[in-house]
Write an enzyme that holds these catalytic residues in place. Structure first.
Site, PDB file in Angstrom:
ATOM      1  N   HIS A  45     -10.375   2.742  -1.624  1.00 22.77           N
ATOM      2  CA  HIS A  45     -10.571   2.317  -0.266  1.00 22.77           C
ATOM      3  C   HIS A  45     -11.393   1.062  -0.441  1.00 22.77           C
ATOM      4  O   HIS A  45     -12.500   0.959   0.179  1.00 22.77           O
ATOM      5  CB  HIS A  45     -11.157   3.279   0.468  1.00 22.77           C
ATOM      6  N   HIS A  74       1.008  -1.075  -0.042  1.00 23.92           N
ATOM      7  CA  HIS A  74      -0.022  -0.063  -0.195  1.00 23.92           C
ATOM      8  C   HIS A  74       1.063   1.248  -0.003  1.00 23.92           C
ATOM      9  O   HIS A  74       0.577   2.231  -0.695  1.00 23.92           O
ATOM     10  CB  HIS A  74      -0.836   0.014   1.224  1.00 23.92           C
TER      11      HIS A  74
END
Lengths: 266, 965
Positions: B292, B229
């Protein structure tokens, strides 16, 4: 004092969560007023600053998150310390404009519809839209200006509305009738096809009984409305401006609400 | 003492319809009923205020006295929640520690009014009639989300609202020296570190050299920084494919195109939180789009809510801070009609997902006062367990403010929300696959936002920036302080005293403080002499600002907790010590088949079927829930036309009336073609984003692009191969069109593990486009304007039908995907732009999902006018001369354009070299007042003759969830 401007001064307040303060101040400037934006805390610290202004504006947004009911917390904070200051301001001829969340604050604090003189006890409510959801759409409205200084000379007007809690309710239908008889229901949602007031969705975006979109106090100097006049201050704000001929653009009707106020103070 | 204030409508027909919606949801999900559900809201108030005081406070601030009344009950007393016989009582409240904005607001106002209140939490009370056996199912699937809420059956019996238990300091060392491979892997897995064996071994070697074992906080810091990430190790890693090895995939494809273009209007790319380009004489503009996905799979509302909240902080943390002026959102979900009884365990039904993510974006974006102006929703069954949520924010920044630097001795200042246990392991969690246990294992990674906190931070930052009160700024995103401070101090080091961080509640360990992903926090580098002014500014508006430490520490990151050192890492090792990831890409070629066309197909029925496909159908239900006009700059709105219900290709923003320059915002997404050819799929998405911008009047020479790759597990060579092809397409088209990529993000491992089978999402590339119009007055919308005007098509139709909505309905085998011809497309974009600039175009719509037929239908609906067209003169490849291909094909780089007859000659001259043809003309309503779309096929018979009112009804029905939902 070197300050010689003859323009009326408008105060645009912002609380945590207010989000239409900048375009509202811009609308006042376009209309020929001087406009300042101040955090509500500054007015709490120094209530006498209000004496410098002729117009007090509560703009749109989600004050203090609005999550206990729209406008509730801001109005509770006004009542803690500023009720007398605002009452004084109105008594001395000041104008008060509440747009969307600002209208909700005026209603929750009792300044509308009964006015500052009546003791500022809430008698109406802006409740959840019948659709149960926040909605943004342009609405057509019929104007019955009566004493309302902001609406003089306007007959029909369109503006964008954007809210989840805009249904104007009184505790009894009789109270709404009384407001209507007193000429305080100055703005009503209409069906664009017929021009008649309507309670039907979506022309009436929230299901207000009596199609109430805006009300003023008995003096006509305190005015609140759900739709956003500050979002219609240029022909390019009109949702269909690309359909108009280049040499005859739509008129920016929202601005009239602000220029009317400035004229009234001249 | 805790009291429960239940807020009850006064019964004047004023209760809102939440209760009815819950029953309807239960029915939709197939939970055996019937159900009668009454819902009330309420507050739990902990404090010593008396019952009469609470009653008074409620009347003044907590409820609406005109239409509501309050019932107060003391928990633990004999008074029980009132209920009728046969009614089940269920209370739903946020789990301890989960952010609860209304509770915080209530506590704030009660304290300001002088009442003795410690803590307030919200609660919803349900009075339910229905079959007891299915009550738990009802509660779990419709009334409460177990990831963030708890349901209490019967009376509430809690005795505290605050997570309690003080934290007792104990430094935890993780012995890794001398461990074997298995033990290292176990440490990574059990600690949810998501570190590979190679990475664990590198860490082990590092600490062996230091002669000590790592402290848990050090290991966590490394795991956050090295996570997929945060470090994008696959895209920035080495990729070997047959015939070519990329040392750094991203650098040698997308970055390389941008740097080769070296456009003089590009200000900052791939370096900061958002990419920045020049706008007008006074301002630059920046754009960032984030995903997300994993949090939204577990809690759609909270995931999308914090998704939009998080991406808004990116422009705020770009340069010295940009003012957010617009949001975008794109969702990929399974069709809402998916049979509820076929849902895998632990997976939320797509209709609930979509409603949740829309509400999440709505509640945050609207509260921030940022218009949500552009977006898309794509439906595909393979998003069932792994929906995608993309959120974007555009910001305006004064010119010259796009650079920042941190100086030795600058104070590390945290501004905004407090730190809690929320979002622990968000960065590492988003780097692994979801499983049916994800909901329970990972709910710590789910967060709820509080938009007003962020709005207050934004108000402060804009003032502080203009007064020069800080030298650098970044947001706290994934990894929390560890990433923010780690990045800002990457060159010079930092020293942090963790106990200074303001906490939501007691009990957090030093590591939890350091890696918490609690929302609404920004980190600033503040010169010590500016701190008093910044502090005063924040206090004046009720925003919390705290000095955590100082920057500059000879390149070391040192963390202390009450003086005890809990982390002492070399920044160089932290940022550059990660072993390079090497992956293999090996393409699997999908065999394609020639589509067969039935000679007897009813093409009008086909058009109606495509209009009713969720991918095509109206998204008005979503668009209208977003305030898309706040800030008064949205001059081409997402819905346009006579009744403002037709889909605009792009929105146009006019942020400053001081200049005529305007911004166009659009996106492109192709979810069906990736299974066949990822290179072509990516090209189609890029083409769509660009043509959407050009269609409203943007200058094709000034379009900046953003990429968001969402893919499955890149450790599978065939999955990675698709990603490589897509990146290559980005590189090629970016160069050909001089449209630089300025920012991007990837989200990998979008897979769901169920019964030992891993199911990947379709390869998904979202392209967002930031266009510019020299003069806002030249903007064009897609609604037909006047009867008698001519309709033209610009661009060539190919025979390939692969990836089209039509193919999803009518083909059961993969078909070839259309190609983008870069040079021809470039000339089309330029030719169209020149025509728009000269004012020759009355309306323009790109041809996309559903093809020409759908484009014409939407234009007619927008103008509430009819159209009479023929397919005869459409420029097309020879093999494409078939009615269904001309009508429903989705070849790129095509537009339908409306022209006044008096401009036709000039336009024909301007477009002389381009593939173009006359379609027909705009017509008024017929004698009976009806507008019709009439299409004549190649053999001169009428193949479509549809009333525009039928088109409208068919197109609006599938996703019209207003009122009925």
């Amino acid at each position: 004092m070197a300050h010689t401007s003859t323009k009326p001064k408008a105060l645009v307040l912002r609380a945590p969560g207010t989000n239409c303060d900048q375009e509202t101040a811009q609308a006042w400037r376009l209309a020929g007023a001087d406009a300042d934006i101040h955090h509500f805390n500054r007015l709490l610290e120094n209530p006498s600053m209000l004496a410098d202004y002729r117009v007090l504006t509560f703009p749109g947004g989600f004050s203090y998150g609005d999550d206990l009911g729209a406008g509730r917390v801001w109005s509770a904070r006004i009542h803690l310390k500023l009720a007398d200051t605002i009452r004084d301001f109105v008594e001395k001829g000041g104008l008060v404009l509440g747009i969307c969340n600002g209208f909700q604050v005026l209603v929750a604090s009792g300044l509308l519809p009964d006015g500052a003189r009546a003791g500022m006890t809430p008698t109406a409510s802006l409740s959840y839209n019948v659709s149960g959801q926040f909605e943004a759409r342009w609405v057509d409205m019929a104007v019955a200006p009566g004493k309302c200084v902001f609406l003089q000379g306007i007959d029909r007007i369109a503006m964008p509305a954007a809210h989840g809690e805009g249904r104007f309710l009184t505790s009894t239908p009789a109270e709404l009738q009384a407001l209507e008889s007193a000429g305080q229901v100055v703005l009503r949602y209409v069906d664009p096809a017929t021009g008649k007031p309507t309670e039907a969705y979506p022309a009436n975006p929230n299901g207000s009984p009596g199609a109430v979109a805006g009300v003023c106090d008995p003096t006509g100097r305190v005015f609140g409305l759900m739709p956003h006049p500050e979002r219609f201050t240029s022909p390019l704000h009109h949702p269909n401006w690309t359909r108009f001929p280049k040499d005859a653009p739509p008129s920016a009707d929202g601005l009239k609400i602000f220029t009317n106020a400035v004229s009234a103070l001249a | 003492m805790i009291r429960h204030l239940e807020i009850v409508p006064r019964q004047v027909g004023q209760s809102h319809s939440a209760s009815d919606r819950r029953s309807q949801e239960a029915e939709e999900l197939g939970i055996p009923g019937p159900w009668k559900i009454r819902e009330t809201r309420g507050l739990l108030i902990e404090g010593t205020l008396s019952e009469p005081e609470l009653a008074e406070a409620a009347r003044k601030a907590l409820l609406d006295p005109v239409i509501e009344t309050g019932e107060i009950r003391t928990l633990g007393s004999s008074a029980e929640t009132s209920s009728a016989s046969g009614e089940h009582i269920v209370h739903v409240l946020p789990k301890p520690g989960v952010t609860d904005p209304p509770g915080e607001t209530a506590a704030g106002i009660l304290q300001a009014m002088g009442y003795a209140v410690e803590k307030v939490r919200t609660v919803r009370t349900y009075r339910i009639q229905g079959p007891s056996a299915f009550l738990p199912d009802l509660v779990r699937r419709t009334l409460a989300n177990e990831a963030v809420e708890m349901a209490v059956f019967g009376d509430l019996t809690i005795d505290h609202l605050q997570p309690h238990g003080a934290y007792k300091f104990q430094r935890i060392t993780v012995p890794i020296r001398g461990l074997g491979d298995d033990a290292l892997v176990k440490i990574s897995r059990e600690g949810q570190l998501s570190l590979s064996l190679a990475e664990m071994k590198t860490i082990q070697a590092h600490f062996e050299k230091l002669g000590r074992d790592p402290i848990d906080c050090e290991l966590e810091t490394i795991a956050q920084t090295w996570s997929e990430h945060c470090s994008h190790k696959t895209l920035k890693g080495e990729v070997r494919k047959p015939g070519r090895t990329y040392r750094n995939l991203l650098k040698e494809t997308i970055f390389q195109a941008t740097s080769q273009l070296d456009a003089d209007w590009v200000v900052s790319v791939f370096a900061d939180n958002a990419g920045v380009v020049q706008f007008d004489d006074t301002h630059d503009v920046c754009f960032k789009v984030e995903t997300h996905n994993h949090p939204s799979a577990i809690d759609p509302y909270g995931g999308a809510n914090t998704g939009i909240g998080g991406v808004i902080r990116d422009p705020l943390g770009t340069g010295l801070g940009a003012k957010p002026i617009a949001n975008t959102d794109v969702f990929c979900v399974a069709p809402p009609t998916f049979p509820p009884d076929c849902m895998p365990p632990g997976v939320i039904h797509p209709k609930r997902v979509l409603k949740g993510v829309v509400a999440g974006v709505r509640d945050y974006g609207n509260r921030m006062g940022i218009p949500t102006v552009n977006g898309a929703v794509a439906f595909h069954p393979d998003y069932l367990a792994n929906p995608l949520v993309f959120c974007g924010t555009i910001g305006l920044i004064p010119r010259g403010m796009s650079d920042k630097s941190v100086a030795e001795g600058d104070l590390i200042v945290a501004v905004g929300g407090r730190t809690g246990r929320d979002g622990i392991h968000g960065a590492t969690f988003s780097s692994i696959e979801l499983t049916s246990e994800s909901e329970t294992v990972s709910s710590g990674a789910v967060q709820i936002g509080n938009a007003i906190t962020e709005k207050m931070v934004m108000d402060i930052l804009m003032q502080a920036r203009d007064r020069g009160l800080y030298r650098a700024i970044t947001d706290c995103g994934a990894g929390g302080f560890s990433s923010a401070v780690g990045e800002m101090g990457a060159e010079i080091g930092a020293k942090v005293d963790l106990e200074n961080a303001p906490l939501k509640y007691e009990g957090l360990s030093y590591t939890e403080i350091w890696i918490s992903e609690a929302q609404e926090r920004m980190v600033l580098a503040v010169p010590p002499e500016k701190w008093p002014d910044l502090d005063a500014l924040c206090r004046g508006e009720g925003v919390e600002a705290t000095v955590l430490g100082t920057f500059g520490n000879a390149g070391r990151l040192v963390l202390r907790y009450h003086g005890e050192i809990v982390c002492d890492l070399d920044m160089h090792f932290l940022h550059d010590g990660r072993p390079k990831v090497i992956r293999t890409a090996e393409a699997v070629v999908t065999k394609t088949f020639e589509p067969e066309f039935s000679a007897t197909a009813d093409l009008q029925a086909t058009l109606m079927e495509l209009l009713a496909d969720e991918n095509v159908a109206s998204k008005e239900w979503i668009v209208r829930q977003y305030d898309h006009e706040v800030q008064a700059a949205t001059v081409v709105k997402p819905l346009v036309g006579v009744h403002a219900d037709a889909p605009s290709d792009a929105s146009v923003l006019w942020p400053s009336t001081a200049s005529n320059r305007a911004i166009a915002v659009a996106c492109g997404l192709q979810i069906h073609a990736g299974a066949i050819d990822c290179y072509r799929m990516a090209a189609l998405a890029i083409d769509e984003a660009v043509r959407n911008c050009v269609a409203v009047g943007a200058d094709p020479a000034r379009i900046a692009l953003l990429d968001n790759f969402c893919w499955g597990n890149p450790e599978r060579p065939e999955t990675l191969a698709g990603l490589v092809q897509a990146a290559e397409a980005c590189h090629d088209l970016s160069l050909a069109w001089k449209t630089p990529f300025i920012s991007g993000k990837d989200s990998l491992y979008n897979e769901f593990l169920h019964d030992g089978q891993s199911r990947s999402i379709p390869p998904t590339l979202l392209i967002s486009a930031l266009g510019q119009l020299e003069d806002v007055h030249t903007a064009v919308t897609m609604d037909l304007k006047s009867p008698g005007n001519e309709l033209w098509i610009l661009g060539e139709t190919q025979a390939a039908m692969g990836g089209s909505v039509w193919s999803v309905h009518f083909l059961n085998k993969p078909a070839e995907v259309p190609v983008v011809h870069p040079e021809q497309a470039r000339r089309i974009f330029q030719g169209l732009h020149e025509a728009i600039r000269r004012g020759l175009v009355r309306s323009c719509h790109d041809v996309s999902e559903g093809g020409l037929a759908v484009a014409l239908a939407e234009m007619a609906m927008g103008g509430r006018l009819g159209a009479q067209v023929s397919l005869r003169d459409i420029p097309a490849e020879a093999e494409a001369a078939i009615d269904p291909i001309l009508l429903f094909g989705e070849s790129p780089s095509r537009f339908v354009v409306e022209v006044e007859p008096l401009h036709a000659a000039e336009l024909a001259d301007l477009w002389g070299e381009l593939p173009m043809g006359k379609l027909g003309e705009v017509v008024d309503a017929n004698a009976s007042g009806e507008c019709r779309l009439t299409v004549t096929g190649l053999d001169k018979t009428v193949v479509v003759d549809a009333a525009v009112s039928d088109i409208e009804a068919t197109w609006k029905r599938p996703l019209d969830w207003t009122l009925s939902s």
